[in-house]
Design an enzyme around this catalytic site. Structure first.
Site, PDB file in Angstrom:
ATOM      1  N   GLY A  79       0.858  -1.195   0.000  1.00  0.00           N
ATOM      2  CA  GLY A  79       0.000   0.000   0.000  1.00  0.00           C
ATOM      3  C   GLY A  79       0.885   1.233   0.000  1.00  0.00           C
ATOM      4  O   GLY A  79       2.040   1.185  -0.446  1.00  0.00           O
ATOM      5  N   SER A 124       2.700  -2.771  10.782  1.00  0.00           N
ATOM      6  CA  SER A 124       1.244  -2.885  10.983  1.00  0.00           C
ATOM      7  C   SER A 124       0.850  -2.502  12.415  1.00  0.00           C
ATOM      8  O   SER A 124       1.583  -2.783  13.369  1.00  0.00           O
ATOM      9  CB  SER A 124       0.801  -4.321  10.694  1.00  0.00           C
ATOM     10  OG  SER A 124       1.347  -4.783   9.471  1.00  0.00           O
ATOM     11  N   HIS A 181       3.474   2.551  20.710  1.00  0.00           N
ATOM     12  CA  HIS A 181       3.176   3.473  19.593  1.00  0.00           C
ATOM     13  C   HIS A 181       1.686   3.816  19.655  1.00  0.00           C
ATOM     14  O   HIS A 181       0.870   3.230  18.963  1.00  0.00           O
ATOM     15  CB  HIS A 181       3.517   2.800  18.265  1.00  0.00           C
ATOM     16  CG  HIS A 181       3.294   3.660  17.077  1.00  0.00           C
ATOM     17  ND1 HIS A 181       3.763   4.957  16.960  1.00  0.00           N
ATOM     18  CD2 HIS A 181       2.631   3.391  15.921  1.00  0.00           C
ATOM     19  CE1 HIS A 181       3.396   5.443  15.815  1.00  0.00           C
ATOM     20  NE2 HIS A 181       2.709   4.529  15.149  1.00  0.00           N
ATOM     21  N   GLY A 217       4.234   0.603   2.017  1.00  0.00           N
ATOM     22  CA  GLY A 217       5.081  -0.389   1.346  1.00  0.00           C
ATOM     23  C   GLY A 217       5.629   0.117   0.026  1.00  0.00           C
ATOM     24  O   GLY A 217       6.813  -0.067  -0.285  1.00  0.00           O
TER      25      GLY A 217
HETATM   26  C1  2OP Z   1       1.439   6.529  12.207  1.00  0.00           C
HETATM   27  O1  2OP Z   1       1.626   6.867  13.383  1.00  0.00           O
HETATM   28  C2  2OP Z   1       0.695   4.732  10.682  1.00  0.00           C
HETATM   29  O2  2OP Z   1       1.004   4.316  13.037  1.00  0.00           O
HETATM   30  C3  2OP Z   1       1.443   5.063  11.897  1.00  0.00           C
HETATM   31  O3  2OP Z   1       1.295   7.353  11.289  1.00  0.00           O
END
Ligand code: 2OP
Length: 316
Positions: free
Chosen positions: A12, A121, A177, A15
């Protein structure tokens, strides 16, 4: 040319951007693209190869339409999974993306026994845990890209606050995250000076808040997906450190083994990256306040892992 092969599962926006940047900068000899949509991996292989033709790069980009062709990768980056939409948290993607990551790990393990796996992911930390639990790869060879992205965002918001002067900004973000990430103010500097020597406490609080919401801000604006240039570019530095065995320090999600008092849980920490993946976890002397924040972050990831154990790994 280093004769290295990098596989990308999920072609996507992230990637494809990663593949394009790797290929046009001649960072590896081969790039293998694999996506559940064969037409996309084929189209991107063609499109990026035609971009490479205009450069001095010799990188070969190939679409793999079956598991047998996706083999002997030195590094595999997994971006497969759905991206969040506005008003969704990364955690909302948990079960859907866990099943995808498990399926991907089953597909790649046999033909890529020596690969180092970089997960992108989301929810990132739980997906690194899922990849570890659903494969036999050692913990040092399965890591997640997140802290480097969050650190880049923190650096951007510091620069924005200063009016984008020509300064050297260093930042560090540990923890999960997500909303409970821990931007480390005491380990961040502007031209070598601590943030609180240059910025007010109100500005620092604002920078921390913007960093935590950096991904969500882009999701809200895009409406149909999440960021991809910064995530892709943040992965490049990790890949180069592994390929060149530099032992450079990056904030990455990895399985803790006692660091900060935690074991068998994945979280973002500073690690030295080299040919073996995570060569060493660097435990920082963080403040009690930051330890409390880190604990909250660990708790959030543990909640997701508990759901995975119950609903996916059936361990309860
Ligand atoms: C972000 O923080 C996609 O988790 C990723 O932008």
């Amino acid at each position: 040319m280093n004769n290295k092969t990098i596989g990308i599962i999920g072609v996507g926006n992230v990637g494809a951007t990663l593949a394009f940047t790797l290929a046009t900068n001649n960072i590896c000899s081969n790039i293998l693209l694999k996506d559940i949509r064969n037409n996309i991996s084929q189209a991107m292989a063609l499109d990026i190869s035609q971009a490479v033709q205009g450069t001095s790069s010799n990188t070969k980009v190939t679409a793999c339409l079956n598991n047998e062709d996706f083999k002997e990768c030195d590094i595999i980056v997994i971006t497969a999974g759905i991206a969040r939409k506005p008003n969704m948290s990364r955690d909302d993607l948990l079960l859907t993306n866990a099943k995808i990551v498990i399926s991907v790990m089953n597909e790649i393990s046999k033909n890529n026994p020596n690969a180092i796996i970089i997960i992108i992911s989301n929810p990132l930390d739980a997906m690194v845990y899922t990849a570890l639990k659903s494969s036999n790869y050692p913990a040092n060879k399965v890591l997640g890209m997140a802290g480097t992205l969050d650190s880049a965002r923190m650096s951007y918001f510091i620069a924005e606050k200063l009016g984008f002067p020509n300064v050297n900004i260093k930042t560090s973000v540990i923890g999960g995250h997500g909303d409970s990430m821990v931007p480390l103010v005491d380990f961040s500097t502007i031209d070598g000076k601590k943030l609180n020597e240059i910025l007010s406490s109100e500005d620092i609080v604002d920078i921390i808040d913007k960093t935590k919401n950096g991904g969500g801000q882009i999701v809200k604006l895009l409406e149909t997906g999440s960021a991809y240039y910064a995530p892709a570019y943040s992965t490049i530095g990790m890949i180069e450190a592994i390929l060149n065995d530099t032992k450079e320090c990056f904030a990455c999600a990895t399985l803790l083994n006692g660091e900060y008092g935690h074991k068998n849980i994945v979280s973002g920490v500073d690690v030295l990256l080299g040919k073996n993946g995570v060569e060493k976890i660097v435990e920082l002397d963080i403040s009690n306040f930051e330890k409390e924040q880190f604990q909250k972050s660990i708790n959030n990831v543990q909640e997701l892992v508990d759901v995975l154990e119950e609903k996916i790994f059936n361990k309860k």
